[in-house]
Design a protein around this motif. Structure first.
Motif, PDB file in Angstrom:
ATOM      1  N   LEU A 199     -23.043 -26.402 -51.666  1.00  0.00           N
ATOM      2  CA  LEU A 199     -23.446 -25.083 -51.205  1.00  0.00           C
ATOM      3  C   LEU A 199     -24.642 -25.188 -50.263  1.00  0.00           C
ATOM      4  N   PRO A 200     -24.670 -24.342 -49.235  1.00  0.00           N
ATOM      5  CA  PRO A 200     -23.651 -23.375 -48.846  1.00  0.00           C
ATOM      6  C   PRO A 200     -22.408 -24.047 -48.257  1.00  0.00           C
ATOM      7  N   ILE A 201     -21.260 -23.408 -48.437  1.00  0.00           N
ATOM      8  CA  ILE A 201     -19.994 -23.932 -47.928  1.00  0.00           C
ATOM      9  C   ILE A 201     -19.926 -23.664 -46.433  1.00  0.00           C
ATOM     10  N   ARG A 202     -19.689 -24.703 -45.652  1.00  0.00           N
ATOM     11  CA  ARG A 202     -19.588 -24.526 -44.204  1.00  0.00           C
ATOM     12  C   ARG A 202     -18.407 -23.621 -43.864  1.00  0.00           C
ATOM     13  N   VAL A 203     -18.585 -22.772 -42.862  1.00  0.00           N
ATOM     14  CA  VAL A 203     -17.537 -21.848 -42.442  1.00  0.00           C
ATOM     15  C   VAL A 203     -17.098 -22.196 -41.027  1.00  0.00           C
ATOM     16  N   GLU A 204     -15.935 -21.698 -40.666  1.00  0.00           N
ATOM     17  CA  GLU A 204     -15.394 -21.910 -39.334  1.00  0.00           C
ATOM     18  C   GLU A 204     -15.876 -20.806 -38.395  1.00  0.00           C
ATOM     19  N   PRO A 205     -16.001 -21.102 -37.094  1.00  0.00           N
ATOM     20  CA  PRO A 205     -16.302 -20.028 -36.133  1.00  0.00           C
ATOM     21  C   PRO A 205     -15.177 -18.997 -36.129  1.00  0.00           C
ATOM     22  N   PRO A 206     -15.453 -17.782 -35.667  1.00  0.00           N
ATOM     23  CA  PRO A 206     -14.394 -16.768 -35.587  1.00  0.00           C
ATOM     24  C   PRO A 206     -13.194 -17.295 -34.811  1.00  0.00           C
ATOM     25  N   PRO A 207     -11.968 -16.996 -35.257  1.00  0.00           N
ATOM     26  CA  PRO A 207     -10.783 -17.537 -34.587  1.00  0.00           C
ATOM     27  C   PRO A 207     -10.594 -16.960 -33.186  1.00  0.00           C
ATOM     28  N   LEU A 208     -10.031 -17.761 -32.314  1.00  0.00           N
ATOM     29  CA  LEU A 208      -9.716 -17.310 -30.956  1.00  0.00           C
ATOM     30  C   LEU A 208      -8.306 -16.722 -30.952  1.00  0.00           C
ATOM     31  N   ASP A 209      -8.180 -15.506 -31.435  1.00  0.00           N
ATOM     32  CA  ASP A 209      -6.870 -14.859 -31.497  1.00  0.00           C
ATOM     33  C   ASP A 209      -6.923 -13.518 -30.781  1.00  0.00           C
ATOM     34  N   ASP A 210      -5.817 -12.787 -30.828  1.00  0.00           N
ATOM     35  CA  ASP A 210      -5.731 -11.504 -30.131  1.00  0.00           C
ATOM     36  C   ASP A 210      -6.417 -10.375 -30.878  1.00  0.00           C
ATOM     37  N   GLY A 211      -6.766 -10.596 -32.141  1.00  0.00           N
ATOM     38  CA  GLY A 211      -7.371  -9.524 -32.897  1.00  0.00           C
ATOM     39  C   GLY A 211      -6.382  -8.389 -33.164  1.00  0.00           C
ATOM     40  N   PRO A 212      -6.891  -7.210 -33.523  1.00  0.00           N
ATOM     41  CA  PRO A 212      -6.006  -6.105 -33.898  1.00  0.00           C
ATOM     42  C   PRO A 212      -5.604  -5.211 -32.729  1.00  0.00           C
TER      43      PRO A 212
END
Length: 257
Positions: A199-212
């Motif tokens: 801890l803390p658990i490493r996180v990924e950057p926000p995904p590069l997707d189209d979103g909503p």
């Protein structure tokens, strides 16, 4: 309802349909802008790693690999509330990092901590790492929407999101226009290295997707079609028939002889 009232209501449905269609077009524009930003981010992701101790990264940094030596300022650490990781509620820990030889701090997302209500933990124990170290991670533009005000709770304050302007007014040093999502390093291996904890658990950057945006656009266009269809059906149904069947008059009484 009179004919004037029917056509007035139809006009209202047309206005609603046009408004919903405009919102659908706006969502499509946001989708196009997001895809363009994603393409630019993908191009930066393939570039060489930036050394924060030697280079001054551009303000439009996005998904660029960075590294730097320096120290964390744990006294000015903040937490982002309301986060989830694989269905578990918790927070994310953001700590200012002071690169050696630089006077501008870089906000570093150190990772995720599970908490019962996705709020600040009690007691406040955010698992500090070695104060002086070398970091590796992904740099993204720091949000600056002017709405990042902290929430005060009995367990401490928490933030909904990072906001550069709000934090610049609170921290004793300048803040870079980008922040870093800390990546996995040798200390995150099975033996946990210097950190001594996962801890803390490493996180990924926000995904590069189209979103909503595409789904929102489809919903707005469906609302527009439904509003227009309702108006047309209502008017057509409410119109009086243009032809009426002939009805024979009742027979007159014959006079009695």
């Amino acid at each position: 309802m009179t004919a004037l009232g029917r056509y007035g209501l139809f006009g209202i449905t047309v206005v609603v349909a046009l408004g919903a269609s405009g919102l659908g077009v706006w969502q499509l524009k946001r989708l196009a802008d997001r895809r363009a930003a994603n393409r630019a981010a993908l191009a930066q992701r393939d570039l060489p790693t930036i050394d924060l101790n030697r280079e001054s990264p551009p303000a439009d940094l996005a998904y660029r690999s960075v590294a730097g030596r320096g120290r964390f300022d744990f006294d000015n650490e903040l937490v982002l509330r309301g986060r989830l990781l694989r269905g578990t509620p918790g927070i994310q820990v953001v700590t200012p990092f002071l690169p050696a030889g630089r006077d501008t701090a870089v906000l570093v997302n150190r990772g995720f901590l599970p908490t019962a209500d996705a709020g600040p933990p009690a007691p406040r124990n955010l698992y500090p790492e070695p104060e002086r170290l070398e970091i590796h991670g992904t740099a993204l533009r720091t949000p600056d929407e002017g709405d990042g005000h902290p929430l005060q709770t009995p367990h401490g304050e928490s933030w909904a999101r990072i906001d550069r302007s709000a934090l610049m007014a609170r921290l004793p040093y300048p803040i870079a226009p980008y922040y870093v999502v800390l990546g996995m390093g040798p200390e995150d291996g099975p033996d946990h290295g210097e950190r001594g904890s996962v801890l803390p658990i490493r996180v990924e950057p926000p995904p590069l997707d189209d979103g909503p945006h595409l789904s929102y656009a489809v919903q707005w266009f469906m609302i527009a079609a439904a509003a227009l269809g309702f108006g047309m059906v209502f008017v057509l149904r409410g119109q009086p028939s243009s032809t009426a069947p002939d009805v024979a008059p009742p027979p007159a009484d014959r006079p009695r002889p």
